[in-house]
Design a protein around this motif. Structure first.
Motif, PDB file in Angstrom:
ATOM      1  N   GLN A  37       3.842  59.897   9.757  1.00  0.00           N
ATOM      2  CA  GLN A  37       5.232  60.066  10.189  1.00  0.00           C
ATOM      3  C   GLN A  37       5.878  61.178   9.407  1.00  0.00           C
ATOM      4  O   GLN A  37       5.923  61.142   8.171  1.00  0.00           O
ATOM      5  CB  GLN A  37       6.037  58.777  10.024  1.00  0.00           C
ATOM      6  N   GLY A  42       7.760  63.129  14.007  1.00  0.00           N
ATOM      7  CA  GLY A  42       7.869  61.694  14.232  1.00  0.00           C
ATOM      8  C   GLY A  42       6.555  61.003  13.910  1.00  0.00           C
ATOM      9  O   GLY A  42       5.770  61.465  13.098  1.00  0.00           O
TER      10      GLY A  42
ATOM     11  N   ILE B  86      11.724  52.737  18.248  1.00  0.00           N
ATOM     12  CA  ILE B  86      10.689  53.670  18.695  1.00  0.00           C
ATOM     13  C   ILE B  86       9.887  53.046  19.827  1.00  0.00           C
ATOM     14  O   ILE B  86       9.459  51.891  19.732  1.00  0.00           O
ATOM     15  CB  ILE B  86       9.744  54.031  17.529  1.00  0.00           C
ATOM     16  N   PHE B  99       3.983  58.392  20.774  1.00  0.00           N
ATOM     17  CA  PHE B  99       5.251  57.811  20.354  1.00  0.00           C
ATOM     18  C   PHE B  99       6.420  58.645  20.875  1.00  0.00           C
ATOM     19  O   PHE B  99       6.334  59.877  20.966  1.00  0.00           O
ATOM     20  CB  PHE B  99       5.341  57.775  18.827  1.00  0.00           C
ATOM     21  N   LYS B 101      10.378  59.927  20.065  1.00  0.00           N
ATOM     22  CA  LYS B 101      10.987  60.444  18.838  1.00  0.00           C
ATOM     23  C   LYS B 101      11.913  59.421  18.182  1.00  0.00           C
ATOM     24  O   LYS B 101      12.359  59.616  17.057  1.00  0.00           O
ATOM     25  CB  LYS B 101      11.782  61.724  19.126  1.00  0.00           C
ATOM     26  N   GLY B 102      12.202  58.351  18.891  1.00  0.00           N
ATOM     27  CA  GLY B 102      13.038  57.305  18.304  1.00  0.00           C
ATOM     28  C   GLY B 102      14.502  57.438  18.681  1.00  0.00           C
ATOM     29  O   GLY B 102      14.998  58.523  18.980  1.00  0.00           O
TER      30      GLY B 102
END
Lengths: 115, 109
Positions: A37, A42, B86, B99, B101-102
């Motif tokens: 991370q 991210g 997330i 994922f 980026k949140g």
């Protein structure tokens, strides 16, 4: 039951060095996944191990490697460190293979700083 | 364009408000996860979905496979819900895990 543990929690290295991070999964869990991370990218998937075999690998250079031992503990190694490797490295364990279908439990992470 | 997009990127709301966080993805998936990350880095897996809807306490997650979209709802939001949420998907062709980026959520008391 103890949670996922990662050691060390913090690490400072210099460019060109190598580093080994350790992850102990929850007792009984056989699958371990590693993630990186960074503020810019991210969360990114590094690799997943199950029964000492790498089942899946993300898009990272060969400097990033890992292994899993017979007791399910896992290590990841980064060789020839670069400044961009500075990140929080997270490990997660789950009961079985295929993390799609099994809840993952995350460790607290190892914060690596490369100077 | 990212394969997993979350919106909004940041959200500030008053305590008690109903919160919705969205996740859209462009690949075929075998499952979708919602994760919560508190300041300090600790991550907790909230939900794992492959279809329909799941509820846990004040949290509800839904997924529409045809529209490639998932939502995370928080009812009666509380300051302790302040965290980064997330979205993560696992592709069903290459097992690639991607994922978002949140979404940074801040609930004001």
């Amino acid at each position: 039951k103890a949670g996922v543990t990662q050691t060390p929690r913090y690490l400072i290295k210099t460019r060109g060095q190598q580093v080994t991070l350790s992850c102990s999964p929850i007792s009984g869990h056989r699958s371990v996944s590693w993630y990186q991370q960074t503020p810019g990218q991210g969360l990114q998937f590094l690799f997943e191990y199950f029964s000492e075999t790498q089942r899946n690998k993300g898009n990272f250079p060969g400097r990033f490697s890992g292994r899993q031992f017979s007791n399910s503990r896992s290590e990841m190694n980064v060789s020839t460190l670069e400044l961009g490797d500075s990140a929080l490295y997270l490990c997660a364990s789950s009961l079985d293979a295929d993390s799609s279908y099994n809840e993952q439990f995350f460790g607290p992470g190892t914060r690596l700083t490369v100077l | 364009k990212n394969e997993v997009e979350q919106s909004p990127q940041n959200l500030t709301a008053q305590e008690g408000e109903f919160i919705t966080i969205n996740c859209s993805y462009s690949v075929g998936i075998s499952a979708l996860h919602w994760l919560q990350q508190h300041p300090g880095g600790g991550i907790v897996s909230l939900f794992m979905l492959s279809s329909g809807k799941k509820k846990h306490g004040r949290l509800i997650a839904t997924i529409n496979i045809q529209e490639k979209h998932s939502s995370l709802h928080i009812t009666a939001s509380h300051p302790r819900d302040s965290a980064v949420y997330i979205c993560a998907v696992k592709g069903n062709r290459d097992d690639k895990i991607i994922f978002g980026k949140g979404t940074r959520l801040h609930i004001l008391p």
